[in-house]
Design a protein around this motif. Structure first.
Motif, PDB file in Angstrom:
ATOM      1  N   THR A  91    -102.630 -29.751  -0.654  1.00 38.91           N
ATOM      2  CA  THR A  91    -102.140 -30.293   0.614  1.00 38.91           C
ATOM      3  C   THR A  91    -101.185 -31.456   0.386  1.00 38.91           C
ATOM      4  O   THR A  91    -100.328 -31.717   1.226  1.00 38.91           O
ATOM      5  N   LEU A  92    -101.300 -32.141  -0.735  1.00 40.00           N
ATOM      6  CA  LEU A  92    -100.439 -33.290  -1.014  1.00 40.00           C
ATOM      7  C   LEU A  92     -99.219 -32.970  -1.852  1.00 40.00           C
ATOM      8  O   LEU A  92     -98.157 -33.546  -1.665  1.00 40.00           O
ATOM      9  N   CYS A  93     -99.373 -32.060  -2.816  1.00 38.51           N
ATOM     10  CA  CYS A  93     -98.267 -31.835  -3.749  1.00 38.51           C
ATOM     11  C   CYS A  93     -98.270 -30.414  -4.303  1.00 38.51           C
ATOM     12  O   CYS A  93     -99.208 -29.651  -4.113  1.00 38.51           O
ATOM     13  N   MET A  94     -97.180 -30.106  -5.011  1.00 39.77           N
ATOM     14  CA  MET A  94     -97.061 -28.846  -5.743  1.00 39.77           C
ATOM     15  C   MET A  94     -96.991 -29.202  -7.229  1.00 39.77           C
ATOM     16  O   MET A  94     -96.208 -30.067  -7.625  1.00 39.77           O
ATOM     17  N   ILE A  95     -97.815 -28.564  -8.027  1.00 39.89           N
ATOM     18  CA  ILE A  95     -97.882 -28.857  -9.454  1.00 39.89           C
ATOM     19  C   ILE A  95     -97.445 -27.624 -10.231  1.00 39.89           C
ATOM     20  O   ILE A  95     -98.007 -26.549 -10.069  1.00 39.89           O
TER      21      ILE A  95
END
Length: 59
Positions: A26-30
């Motif tokens: 939900t916060l970032c794409m890794i």
């Protein structure tokens, strides 16, 4: 022609040229290399990208 177009959008490790695995939260794409050479975190809500590149640590 299709393969060339597809290669433009594939993200690969700069060291071993392996496809990066992608994990969305939900916060970032890794995006990361399975062998640990490269990791990239993108926080789109903040407009920030953090790149961890192990090949730069060797210098």
């Amino acid at each position: 022609m299709f393969k060339l177009f597809k290669n433009l959008f594939e993200h690969r490790c700069p060291e071993c040229n392996e496809l990066l695995s992608i994990e969305n939260t939900t916060l970032c794409m890794i995006k990361s290399c399975s062998q640990g050479h490269y990791k990239e975190e993108t926080y789109s809500s903040l407009g920030v990208t953090i790149v961890y590149d192990s090949s730069k640590d060797d210098e």
